[in-house]
Structures are given as C-alpha cells and as structure tokens.
Design a protein around this motif. Structure first.
Motif, PDB file in Angstrom:
ATOM      1  N   PRO A  64       0.822  -1.220   0.000  1.00  0.00           N
ATOM      2  CA  PRO A  64       0.000   0.000   0.000  1.00  0.00           C
ATOM      3  C   PRO A  64       0.850   1.261   0.000  1.00  0.00           C
ATOM      4  CG  PRO A  64      -0.856  -1.585   1.569  1.00  0.00           C
ATOM      5  CD  PRO A  64       0.452  -2.140   1.091  1.00  0.00           C
ATOM      6  N   ASN A  65       0.371   2.293  -0.701  1.00  0.00           N
ATOM      7  CA  ASN A  65       1.178   3.501  -0.883  1.00  0.00           C
ATOM      8  C   ASN A  65       0.272   4.734  -0.867  1.00  0.00           C
ATOM      9  OD1 ASN A  65       3.172   5.339  -1.449  1.00  0.00           O
ATOM     10  ND2 ASN A  65       3.994   4.217  -3.196  1.00  0.00           N
ATOM     11  N   ALA A  66      -0.208   5.089   0.339  1.00  0.00           N
ATOM     12  CA  ALA A  66      -1.167   6.183   0.463  1.00  0.00           C
ATOM     13  C   ALA A  66      -0.609   7.522   0.020  1.00  0.00           C
ATOM     14  CB  ALA A  66      -1.650   6.282   1.912  1.00  0.00           C
ATOM     15  N   GLN A  67       0.696   7.689   0.032  1.00  0.00           N
ATOM     16  CA  GLN A  67       1.290   8.983  -0.320  1.00  0.00           C
ATOM     17  C   GLN A  67       1.410   9.212  -1.816  1.00  0.00           C
ATOM     18  OE1 GLN A  67       4.763   9.608  -1.677  1.00  0.00           O
ATOM     19  NE2 GLN A  67       4.712   7.445  -2.266  1.00  0.00           N
ATOM     20  N   PHE A  68       1.227   8.185  -2.627  1.00  0.00           N
ATOM     21  CA  PHE A  68       1.618   8.290  -4.029  1.00  0.00           C
ATOM     22  C   PHE A  68       0.803   9.307  -4.817  1.00  0.00           C
ATOM     23  CE2 PHE A  68       1.189   6.776  -8.491  1.00  0.00           C
ATOM     24  CZ  PHE A  68       2.479   7.129  -8.908  1.00  0.00           C
ATOM     25  N   LEU A  69      -0.500   9.411  -4.551  1.00  0.00           N
ATOM     26  CA  LEU A  69      -1.291  10.348  -5.350  1.00  0.00           C
ATOM     27  C   LEU A  69      -0.771  11.769  -5.170  1.00  0.00           C
ATOM     28  CD1 LEU A  69      -3.643  10.542  -7.330  1.00  0.00           C
ATOM     29  CD2 LEU A  69      -5.111  11.109  -5.383  1.00  0.00           C
ATOM     30  N   GLN A  70      -0.480  12.173  -3.935  1.00  0.00           N
ATOM     31  CA  GLN A  70       0.077  13.508  -3.730  1.00  0.00           C
ATOM     32  C   GLN A  70       1.434  13.624  -4.403  1.00  0.00           C
ATOM     33  OE1 GLN A  70       2.888  14.688  -1.880  1.00  0.00           O
ATOM     34  NE2 GLN A  70       2.374  16.840  -2.251  1.00  0.00           N
ATOM     35  N   ALA A  71       2.211  12.559  -4.385  1.00  0.00           N
ATOM     36  CA  ALA A  71       3.532  12.588  -5.016  1.00  0.00           C
ATOM     37  C   ALA A  71       3.440  12.883  -6.503  1.00  0.00           C
ATOM     38  CB  ALA A  71       4.258  11.262  -4.787  1.00  0.00           C
ATOM     39  N   THR A  72       2.331  12.448  -7.143  1.00  0.00           N
ATOM     40  CA  THR A  72       2.192  12.698  -8.579  1.00  0.00           C
ATOM     41  C   THR A  72       1.972  14.173  -8.896  1.00  0.00           C
ATOM     42  OG1 THR A  72      -0.207  12.297  -8.604  1.00  0.00           O
ATOM     43  CG2 THR A  72       1.243  10.394  -8.960  1.00  0.00           C
ATOM     44  N   SER A  73       1.745  15.008  -7.869  1.00  0.00           N
ATOM     45  CA  SER A  73       1.603  16.447  -8.100  1.00  0.00           C
ATOM     46  C   SER A  73       2.936  17.183  -8.007  1.00  0.00           C
ATOM     47  CB  SER A  73       0.624  17.053  -7.081  1.00  0.00           C
ATOM     48  OG  SER A  73       1.200  17.112  -5.786  1.00  0.00           O
ATOM     49  N   THR A  74       3.976  16.505  -7.567  1.00  0.00           N
ATOM     50  CA  THR A  74       5.264  17.166  -7.343  1.00  0.00           C
ATOM     51  C   THR A  74       6.071  17.262  -8.630  1.00  0.00           C
ATOM     52  OG1 THR A  74       6.471  15.130  -6.821  1.00  0.00           O
ATOM     53  CG2 THR A  74       5.303  16.222  -5.007  1.00  0.00           C
ATOM     54  N   VAL A  75       7.003  18.193  -8.626  1.00  0.00           N
ATOM     55  CA  VAL A  75       7.895  18.330  -9.777  1.00  0.00           C
ATOM     56  C   VAL A  75       8.800  17.115  -9.905  1.00  0.00           C
ATOM     57  CG1 VAL A  75       9.715  19.554  -8.530  1.00  0.00           C
ATOM     58  CG2 VAL A  75       9.407  19.982 -10.977  1.00  0.00           C
ATOM     59  N   SER A  76       9.087  16.432  -8.798  1.00  0.00           N
ATOM     60  CA  SER A  76       9.975  15.267  -8.838  1.00  0.00           C
ATOM     61  C   SER A  76       9.400  14.143  -9.690  1.00  0.00           C
ATOM     62  CB  SER A  76      10.235  14.748  -7.426  1.00  0.00           C
ATOM     63  OG  SER A  76      10.868  15.722  -6.633  1.00  0.00           O
ATOM     64  N   LEU A  77       8.075  14.035  -9.768  1.00  0.00           N
ATOM     65  CA  LEU A  77       7.443  13.013 -10.596  1.00  0.00           C
ATOM     66  C   LEU A  77       6.793  13.635 -11.835  1.00  0.00           C
ATOM     67  CD1 LEU A  77       5.848  10.463  -8.095  1.00  0.00           C
ATOM     68  CD2 LEU A  77       8.137  10.521  -9.084  1.00  0.00           C
TER      69      LEU A  77
END
Length: 559
Positions: A187-200
C-alpha cells in the motif's frame, strides 16, 4: 478552466494552508542585534499574488528578468531538489496531478481523472487528450511508464527524492495509450500527492534513455508552458514561451499559452545587488529578499511575496553512530535547550515561524508538539546532569574526560542559515554544549552525507504530505541518523502508507511525530518561508502547494 470530473482519489488531508502574502508594512520587523538587522527576512500579509490592484486585462509579451540567490544544480525536474533549481525546472514539465495550495486537495492536470484500488497498490490514471511535448510528440501512457521506470531504475541514484516517492514500485501497466496503471507491491497512500510534485513530472519517453548528467544540463523534453533555450552552470538559464500550450491545471488563472515570451534567470548571490537591480530596472523579480533590502524594493513601487514551506522544517538531524549524539539523553536535552522564538525574533522575522514539531505547520498531517519543544534551559541542564555531564572549567560539560562538543555540517543554500546556527550555538553554550559550525559547499556536504562524516546534519525538505517523515527518517530510506531499524518509529512510518482513511492516517502520523521526538531523532529549529521581490508592473507570479514558483499566469504591464 478544466472541469473536475467525478473520481475516486486516494486519501489526503484537506487542511488549511498559509496563503501567499505580500508585505503591507514598509519596514522590516525590529530586531535585537545588528546581525539580525542584516539577516532577518521579511514578514508579510495580504492577498495571494505579487500584484496589488492589477489592471483588468493581462498583457501578453515581454521578458521577465529573475535574479536567483544561488545557482541551480540543473534543470531536470526529476533530479533537482533546491528551490532555485525547481524555479526553472517546473516551467518545463507538468505532472499527472496538481495540489491546491489552500486546501491540499489533489486536482487534475495531465491526468483528467483516476481511480485507486482499495488496498492502495494500484493507481489508474486517465490521461488528458491533446497534450503534447515540446518536440511535438503526443503524451501517452508509455511516457508515464518510461518516466517512472527510469526513476525506479538507473536514474534513482541521481534522483533520490523522486525514487523515494516510488518505493515499492513494480510496474506501470499500459492497457491503452490513454490509461496508465501504476502498481506497487505494498500500500502507498502517499503516491497520489507525489504525482503532483515536480519530482514526478512526466517527461517524453526518449528522455529516459538520456544520461542523467546530460539531463541536468538540459537534455529533457517536457510538456510545460515554457521550453529551455539555454542553461549555463553557475550562471543561469533562459526559458521561452511554448506556443500551443493549453492544459494548465485547475488552479491556473487562465488556459492557453503563458503570457510571458521569455524568462531570464541569472545568479546574483548578493542580496543588496538583487534588490538594487530590482529598484533600478535591471531585474523584474528577485529571490531571497532580506529585510534591509525591503525599503529599496518597496520604495521603487515593488512588493515582497512570501509563502511558508510545508514538509520538514529546518532541523538538526543527529548521527547516532558518533558520540555524544549516540546518547539519547543528550538529544532530549537539546530539544528544550533552544529558544526557537528568539531565532525568529532576532535572526529571522515575522514571515517565519518557530518550529512546533517535526513537520512544518502547513503540512497536511502536522501535529502541534510545541509543548515538547518549549524553551527550558533548566530542564536541559537537569537532563544533562542526570546523564553524567558535569560542568567543566570553561563552562562546557564533560563526561569521562570528554567535552560535550558537537559539530553541525551545513551549506548556506538558505541565506540565514549561518546566523541562525551561530545563535543556536550561543544558546547551547549557555547549558554547557559546544556547538561548532562546519560550512561546506553543496558537493562537499553530499560527500559528507555519503560517508557519514558529520555529527549534526542541518537541512530542510519541502513536501505537502506527511510521508516526508518516512522519506527522511525511515531506516529503509534516507536515514541521515544512520540508526538501526527499530520496532516503534519504522513500523509507524510504514503503517501510514497503508491507511486509506485520512483521519486514521493522520492519527498514525501524529504518533510517529511523537516517537521521533521521544528519541530525539531531529532537533527542529524553524519553518522556512519563500520571500520574492517583484516590480510593481509584474503580476500573476504564484506559488504552488510546495511554495515553488509558477510563471504560467505571470505578466508584465506593457507601455
């Protein structure tokens, strides 16, 4: 505006964020010493853009000249991490999602909708039609797959932040050109927010094959509103408007091409030179405005724009493999030996806030632990006394013949770092601790980090999601403390990744923050804020949820 279609999103907390603000007073906050007068940063209040009463209609065209306070480390969105680097890189590339700076809500961008599996291991994104990269090729799911495969593979060592967001990544499935399903083994609850970052940020598929060093120098293909004209290491970069851009995120004030024709980023380390250049029409915007320069900025009709950074505030992270920081009692004493309000009042300004926990107060999932960090030098002294550290003849405590000496390793990417640490050293000396400053270049600090050659490592990390704690403190991630796995902190940091309910996840994150302080795994100091000066004829400069600049809506009044 792009409509917000019905969708099921993964958990995120929608907590209020501090708004972008501009100075409403003409002079910097009063400070207690001459050092403070030279180094404090501005306090601000007001609406959410750099402009005041802007004309009704934006004027397309013109060149924005931006003076950076430090040199960008490169322009590859997936590799860079400093604010000055992201100021350039973000203009070149877009992300699957965007995050509302006020509410923390995840919103569409390159993906118009998405679904998340109940077990938080599968994230399916439906891509927006009509998006193209700067080379004219159309965005499709293979570009998403190639970007994430590269980050989780060979690029990962050069892109540690992006790689941490993809921890547990298995693959990206491509059932059709418009659909990408990102699959994790846990499980990876943080991933959706991570897709908003410049890093991704999503780059064209062929970029994944380019050598990481060449990517840093500009060999990247993105879908952003600007394209790179030139990048000169240690000097700056130039980006130009991309024709046909029509997929800005919901938070943008307009759709279509950027208004500016061109942005010229130059490196000007001296704050007074930056402010003077703004006042004399050499620059249109400048970074890292200091209080002594505010009258010059405002006197020329300009304004100062600020926003607090979410994530981990500036902290001292201890290396647990080296004495005396291997002693938990020493770390606990240091938590209450520092007067954080004095740091803000004396060296910084009312634009900044003293740290009140392991997370900055603008971070979704933040827990207020200010009572645990209350300044109490008497308690600090009692803890050290009980731990066997007795006062020596020069006032520095001693145990088993060894003085209580600690070195802090830092690089002055943030202008106020040196003065802040000097004041911290004064405060700690009052309780018998000799804190010594070791200033390094960015390259030297990386070498020190890789070799473990430090006592305290001073830094901050920006991210608008509480999973930044796992990234920084888990023994399976960055682990600057070089500690061994434990049965409290590590399980909590892992557990929050599997919590689909936002309230439950917040509760686990709050427990993790308590546990980190219990062990003294970070000594929080203050929350960072961005401070940008703009001329009076510049409008529409905005910050995203991570307090990084966007220029799609920026424009300059034309004579």
């Amino acid at each position: 505006m792009v409509p917000n279609p019905p969708r099921r999103t993964s958990p995120h907390r929608t907590s209020p964020q501090r708004t972008i603000s501009r100075r409403s007073h003409a002079a910097p906050a009063a400070v207690a010493t001459a050092l403070a007068a030279a180094l404090a940063l501005t306090g601000c209040s007001g609406p959410e853009s750099a402009s005041g009463a802007a004309p009704a209609e934006p004027t397309p065209g013109g060149t924005l000249r931006f003076a950076l306070g430090a040199a960008p480390a490169g322009v590859d969105p997936q590799q860079v991490g400093s604010n000055v680097s992201i100021y350039v890189a973000r203009q070149l590339a877009d992300s699957l999602t965007d995050q509302d700076p006020e509410t923390g809500e995840i919103q569409p961008w390159l993906a118009e909708s998405w679904e998340v599996s109940d077990d938080l291991t599968r994230f399916t994104f439906h891509l927006r039609d009509g998006v193209t990269f700067s080379d004219g090729s159309a965005l499709d799911a293979d570009d998403v797959r190639a970007s994430f495969d590269a980050i989780s593979g060979d690029l990962g060592a050069a892109a540690p932040l992006a790689a941490s967001y993809l921890a547990g990544y298995q693959e990206t499935e491509v059932p059709d050109p418009g659909t990408a399903t990102v699959v994790f083994d846990e499980p990876n609850a943080q991933f959706l927010q991570a897709t908003s970052t410049v890093s991704l940020a999503i780059l064209a598929e062929e970029t994944a094959e380019v050598d990481p060093a060449e990517r840093l120098q500009g060999d990247v293909i993105g879908s952003g509103p600007f394209v790179l004209e030139s990048y000169t290491q240690d000097q700056g970069a130039v980006v130009t408007r991309r024709e046909g851009y029509d997929w800005a995120p919901e938070a943008a004030e307009h759709q279509g091409d950027a208004y500016l024709e061109r942005i010229e980023f130059s490196v000007v380390p001296e704050s007074g030179v930056r402010a003077g250049g703004l006042a004399s029409d050499q620059f249109d915007a400048v970074g890292d405005v200091l209080p002594q320069d505010v009258p010059q900025v405002e006197g020329s009709g300009g304004e100062v724009l600020t926003r607090a950074n979410p994530g981990v505030p500036f902290v001292l992270q201890p290396n647990l493999t080296r004495a005396p920081l291997d002693d938990v009692e020493v770390r606990r004493a240091l938590l209450v030996a520092i007067d954080r309000q004095e740091l803000v009042d004396t060296v910084l300004s009312d634009a900044f806030a003293p740290a009140t926990g392991i997370l900055a107060s603008t971070t979704p999932g933040y827990a207020d632990l200010s009572d645990r960090l209350a300044f109490d030098p008497e308690e600090a002294g009692r803890i050290l006394d009980d731990a066997g550290w007795t006062e020596g003849p020069d006032g520095i405590r001693v145990k088993d013949g060894e003085p209580l000496e600690i070195e802090v390793t830092f690089t002055p990417v943030f202008t106020g770092s040196g003065p802040v640490l000097e004041l911290v050293a004064q405060q700690l000396r009052a309780v018998g601790v000799d804190l010594r400053l070791r200033q390094l270049t960015a390259a030297e600090q990386t070498t020190a980090q890789d070799s473990g050659d430090y006592d305290f490592y001073y830094y901050n990390v920006t991210r608008a999601d509480a999973d930044i704690l796992r990234t920084q403190f888990s023994t399976a991630q960055r682990n600057l403390s070089l500690r061994e796995p434990d049965d409290v902190v590590d399980p909590l940091l892992d557990e929050q990744l599997g919590e689909a309910d936002p309230a439950t996840r917040d509760a686990v994150v709050a427990e993790a923050q308590e546990a980190l302080l219990d062990e003294g795994l970070a000594i929080p100091l203050f929350e960072l804020s961005q401070s940008i000066g703009v001329r009076g004829d510049v409008h529409g400069v905005t910050f995203d949820a991570s307090s990084r600049l966007r220029f799609h809506d920026a424009w300059i009044e034309q004579e």
